[in-house]
Motif scaffolding. Structure first.
Motif, PDB file in Angstrom:
ATOM      1  N   CYS A 171      -9.026   3.909  -2.771  1.00 32.81           N
ATOM      2  CA  CYS A 171      -9.963   2.096  -1.512  1.00 32.81           C
ATOM      3  C   CYS A 171     -10.825   3.495  -1.279  1.00 32.81           C
ATOM      4  N   CYS A 174       0.769  -0.817   0.031  1.00 29.64           N
ATOM      5  CA  CYS A 174       0.551  -0.225   0.132  1.00 29.64           C
ATOM      6  C   CYS A 174       1.334   1.270  -0.166  1.00 29.64           C
ATOM      7  N   VAL A 175       0.842   2.097  -1.084  1.00 30.75           N
ATOM      8  CA  VAL A 175       1.166   3.484  -1.108  1.00 30.75           C
ATOM      9  C   VAL A 175       0.228   4.782  -0.131  1.00 30.75           C
ATOM     10  N   CYS A 220      -7.172   0.115  -6.851  1.00 26.77           N
ATOM     11  CA  CYS A 220      -5.591  -0.006  -6.337  1.00 26.77           C
ATOM     12  C   CYS A 220      -5.125   0.524  -6.971  1.00 26.77           C
ATOM     13  N   CYS A 276      -1.885   5.892  -1.036  1.00 23.85           N
ATOM     14  CA  CYS A 276      -3.146   6.974  -2.035  1.00 23.85           C
ATOM     15  C   CYS A 276      -3.878   7.397  -1.725  1.00 23.85           C
ATOM     16  N   GLY A 277      -5.160   6.627  -1.357  1.00 23.21           N
ATOM     17  CA  GLY A 277      -6.160   7.194  -0.875  1.00 23.21           C
ATOM     18  C   GLY A 277      -7.641   6.586  -1.405  1.00 23.21           C
TER      19      GLY A 277
HETATM   20  S1  SF4 Z   1      -5.831   2.299  -3.459  1.00 27.26           S
HETATM   21 FE1  SF4 Z   1      -5.838   2.015  -0.699  1.00 27.26          FE
HETATM   22  S2  SF4 Z   1      -3.797   0.392  -0.730  1.00 27.26           S
HETATM   23 FE2  SF4 Z   1      -4.395   0.590  -2.889  1.00 27.26          FE
HETATM   24  S3  SF4 Z   1      -2.329   1.795  -2.421  1.00 27.26           S
HETATM   25 FE3  SF4 Z   1      -3.696   3.494  -2.007  1.00 27.26          FE
HETATM   26  S4  SF4 Z   1      -4.162   3.807  -0.598  1.00 27.26           S
HETATM   27 FE4  SF4 Z   1      -3.341   1.843  -0.816  1.00 27.26          FE
END
Ligand code: SF4
Ligand code: SF4
Length: 375
Positions: free
Chosen positions: A328, A322-323, A361, A325-326
């Motif tokens: 999700c 997980c990076v 994601c 990024c938000g």
């Molecule tokens: S989409 Fe969610 S689970 Fe995937 S990298 Fe971004 S914050 Fe992490």
């Protein structure tokens, strides 16, 4: 009877794709539909911005070939319109178009710049009285639906009918998941949406497809085919057979049958094709409990039935991938995902197993785990 045109399309080489488009549109006599000045809207699948080789998005070669075919027949009022997962505004969509290889001559002149939406009533009111739709779709005289052949965590497959979910504006899509949390209701809504948008022609990009954990995190499968039909349900049935799957087991086709939308018969024209063998790998969410030979054969089906009702698939985040990024959290209809210290966490309580989080994601950090329902 509905006609489906099949053309062997071994690569995305521009002239190869253009020749396939010409054969499809000739077989279906699409030219006879065209009128001077009509607003023609092309609706690709741009789940999110991703390079074409990743197999997530409709390849730009398809768009370019269809636009060329239309302009050669005097059409000038053409727009490429999509509402991806995420926001529906100029800045966000510019990034999506750029990443997906759409900001190139022959396509970029036609990219939609209207990011408003309006409301259209449904004809039947099976699931809702009206849909909010992006304005280019509302104003279209003629819609060419350009889906990508993919598996899908919630709906098993994403083909012509599912592609039209991208006519719902931006972050109103998670609202639809919240309104229709069960797959059987969600796919009925998709069929009603399809009846409301009413694409005139659907041309499927199955040159490179996606199997496994689609629509965003599966693996690319070279399948070398394009399909085209006026009847999107006939196209979806044919594509599912091509995947080596049984249309009777596909949720939106079951719903379409119940709603009286499936064609009585399908006339296949063009190139013969052989269904994929082995069949497309399904997403982890769709795999059955799968008891092995240690369970007597007679008991296997009932045991699977019971286990499938006790267990449910839930998303599980790999925090090392997980990076933060938000994306999700942004797309979660239940708003249960938290991102703290650049790591996402998703509780099972409140989760409706829609897998929008997994779909969005960008680094494939979310997998599927089975767990007891409601816990
Ligand atoms: S989409 Fe969610 S689970 Fe995937 S990298 Fe971004 S914050 Fe992490
Ligand atoms: S956590 Fe994921 S699967 Fe669960 S409701 Fe939110 S988006 Fe859907």
């Amino acid at each position: 009877m509905s006609t489906v045109s099949a053309v062997s399309t071994p690569s995305y080489q521009y002239e190869t794709v253009y020749a396939a488009v010409c054969r499809h549109f000739e077989a279906l006599d699409v030219a006879s539909d065209l009128k001077p000045g009509m607003r023609v809207v092309l609706k690709p699948n741009l789940l999110y911005g991703k390079k074409p080789e990743a197999g997530v998005t409709t390849n730009p070669a398809i768009l370019k070939a269809v636009i060329r075919w239309l302009t050669e027949r005097g059409q000038t009022n053409i727009a490429v319109a999509e509402s991806s997962g995420g926001l529906f505004n100029a800045e966000y969509m510019k990034g999506v178009y750029q990443a997906s290889g759409y900001r190139v001559p022959g396509i970029q002149e036609y990219l939609n710049q209207d990011f408003t939406f309006g409301r259209r009533p449904t004809a039947e009111g099976f699931t809702t009285r009206a849909f909010n739709l992006i304005t280019p779709i509302l104003e279209a005289d003629y819609i060419i639906n350009l889906p990508k052949l993919k598996t899908h965590a919630m709906t098993t497959v994403s083909i012509g009918v599912k592609n039209l979910f991208g006519t719902i504006p931006g972050l109103q899509k998670p609202d639809m998941h919240r309104r229709y949390p069960e797959t059987r209701d969600f796919v009925r809504m998709l069929c009603e949406l399809c009846e409301t948008v009413r694409p005139n022609v659907t041309l499927l990009d199955a040159v490179d497809s996606m199997e496994g954990n689609g629509p965003g995190g599966g693996t690319v499968k070279h399948t070398g085919l394009t399909l085209c039909a006026r009847d999107v349900y006939a196209l979806d049935v044919t594509a599912v057979r091509f995947m080596g799957l049984d249309p009777a087991g596909i949720p939106h086709l079951q719903a379409a049958r119940e709603m009286g939308l499936l064609p009585g018969s399908i006339d296949l024209t063009g190139d013969e094709f052989i269904p994929c063998s082995p069949a497309f790998r399904l997403p982890d969410t769709r795999k059955s409990t799968g008891f092995d030979d240690s369970v007597p054969k007679l008991l296997r089906k009932p045991a699977e039935f019971v286990m499938d009702r006790l267990l449910r698939s839930y998303p599980d985040v790999d925090r090392s991938k997980c990076v933060g990024c938000g994306r999700c959290a942004e797309s979660c209809p239940q708003k249960i995902i938290r991102v703290e210290n650049k790591k996402a966490s998703m509780p099972r309580r409140g989760c409706i197993s829609c897998f929008c989080c997994q779909e969005m994601c960008p680094v494939h950090a979310i997998s599927v785990k089975r767990g007891l329902r409601g816990l």
